[in-house]
Design a protein around this motif. Sequence first.
Motif, PDB file in Angstrom:
ATOM      1  N   CYS A   1      64.332   8.391  -1.322  1.00  0.00           N
ATOM      2  CA  CYS A   1      64.005   7.914   0.022  1.00  0.00           C
ATOM      3  C   CYS A   1      64.255   6.404   0.085  1.00  0.00           C
ATOM      4  CB  CYS A   1      62.539   8.211   0.306  1.00  0.00           C
ATOM      5  SG  CYS A   1      61.935   7.466   1.828  1.00  0.00           S
TER       6      CYS A   1
ATOM      7  N   CYS B   1      56.806  10.424   1.838  1.00  0.00           N
ATOM      8  CA  CYS B   1      56.377   9.755   3.083  1.00  0.00           C
ATOM      9  C   CYS B   1      56.838  10.481   4.346  1.00  0.00           C
ATOM     10  CB  CYS B   1      56.852   8.304   3.102  1.00  0.00           C
ATOM     11  SG  CYS B   1      58.606   8.111   3.428  1.00  0.00           S
TER      12      CYS B   1
ATOM     13  N   SER C   1      59.715  10.621   5.738  1.00  0.00           N
ATOM     14  CA  SER C   1      60.880  10.060   6.465  1.00  0.00           C
ATOM     15  C   SER C   1      62.036  11.047   6.369  1.00  0.00           C
ATOM     16  CB  SER C   1      61.344   8.757   5.826  1.00  0.00           C
ATOM     17  OG  SER C   1      60.322   7.819   5.852  1.00  0.00           O
TER      18      SER C   1
ATOM     19  N   GLY D   1      60.749   7.956  -2.736  1.00  0.00           N
ATOM     20  CA  GLY D   1      60.247   9.301  -3.044  1.00  0.00           C
ATOM     21  C   GLY D   1      61.391  10.299  -3.185  1.00  0.00           C
TER      22      GLY D   1
ATOM     23  N   CYS E   1      61.921  13.123   2.969  1.00  0.00           N
ATOM     24  CA  CYS E   1      61.181  12.567   1.829  1.00  0.00           C
ATOM     25  C   CYS E   1      59.904  13.393   1.596  1.00  0.00           C
ATOM     26  CB  CYS E   1      60.822  11.107   2.104  1.00  0.00           C
ATOM     27  SG  CYS E   1      59.801  10.395   0.808  1.00  0.00           S
TER      28      CYS E   1
ATOM     29  N   CYS F   1      60.555   4.669   0.476  1.00  0.00           N
ATOM     30  CA  CYS F   1      59.507   4.650  -0.558  1.00  0.00           C
ATOM     31  C   CYS F   1      60.011   5.106  -1.924  1.00  0.00           C
ATOM     32  CB  CYS F   1      58.339   5.530  -0.120  1.00  0.00           C
ATOM     33  SG  CYS F   1      58.722   7.276  -0.227  1.00  0.00           S
TER      34      CYS F   1
HETATM   35 ZN    ZN Z   1      59.739   8.166   1.629  1.00  0.00          ZN
END
Ligand code: ZN
Length: 304
Positions: free
Chosen positions: A27, A46, A48, A32, A43, A30
């Motif tokens: 991501c 988070c 997204s 992730g 993600c 973050c």
């Molecule tokens: Zn994220």
Amino acid sequence: MAMSCWQTDKSRVKLVLMKNILDFLACQKCLGELSEEKEKIVCKKCGSSFDLKNNKYYFTQVKKDINPSTDIKITDSKKWTEWRKKNFVFFETELKNIPFGSYVLDIGAGKAHFKTLLKNMNYLAMDFFDYEPINVVTDITKQLPFQSNKFDCLILSNVLEHVSEPQALLKECLRILKKDGILLMTVPFFIKIHQEPYDFYRYTPFCFEYLLSQAGFVKTRVENIGDIFDIYKVIKKELFNVVNQNLTKNIKSRYLRIIPRVFLKIFEISINTVFQIIKSLKIFTKAKKEKTNYSHGYGIVAKK
Ligand SMILES: [Zn+2]
Ligand SMILES: C[S@@+](CC[C@H](N)C(=O)[O-])C[C@H]1O[C@@H](n2cnc3c(N)ncnc32)[C@H](O)[C@@H]1O
């Protein structure tokens, strides 16, 4: 004489594109883990989501003010400038030290015209404009959408001068490289402003050493690419274009315009010949400083 490799037939080169791209991506917000859904990647940390269109991962929308390269000379190696040919030789030499099958990310890859050199690698191309060979569309002034310690080699060919925050990018490069991973860069020193407004810097070797060590790279080698004669060729070409246009612009007759053009051509050929002779005399080996302090640009190798 052996044929230089930049003249190889590109149509026969098959590029291996990295298959498991999602194992590398992260991501952008973050870092992730991502999972793929219909025309999206999401993600897991988070939430997204980013677009997935025509096998390209979009971490950013393509900006309207980008001046994409329409230069067909970039893809046709026979029309390359001295700078491009010498870039090719630099990458060709350095990539011989990178084992086949290595994971290579081409950052700011554009039309990926050095891909002939990467046919035995697991290759991925990234840019903020979605040129045909690009797999990941992202702005490299932001956090790079890749997991840490993933790549064996990163390529930044003619890119660092276009990046407003080079220090942040180099730190991100260090993060996504594996231990002992290699960053290969070429950066022009003498070149006109291009791809404006995204053209920010011209660097010296001292600046590369500084930026790379500050970013955390352990070993750096900077070498000159091209010399004062290459710079001369660039200036001469531009200068003669300007003079040619101005010399003939007030002459109405097509036929009369030929006269100054012929004189200009003779003049150009004469000074070319003089410089060829001077170059063959190798007097510049004595004037070492003039030779090395007027580099066309630089090739840089840095190790994590
Ligand atoms: Zn994220
Ligand atoms: C001079 S071109 C070099 C392209 C290619 N690497 C080469 O050697 O021909 C610079 C490339 O960097 C890309 N670029 C510039 N700024 C960027 C940014 N902030 N994020 C992502 N790519 C960027 C441009 O779109 C362009 O393709």
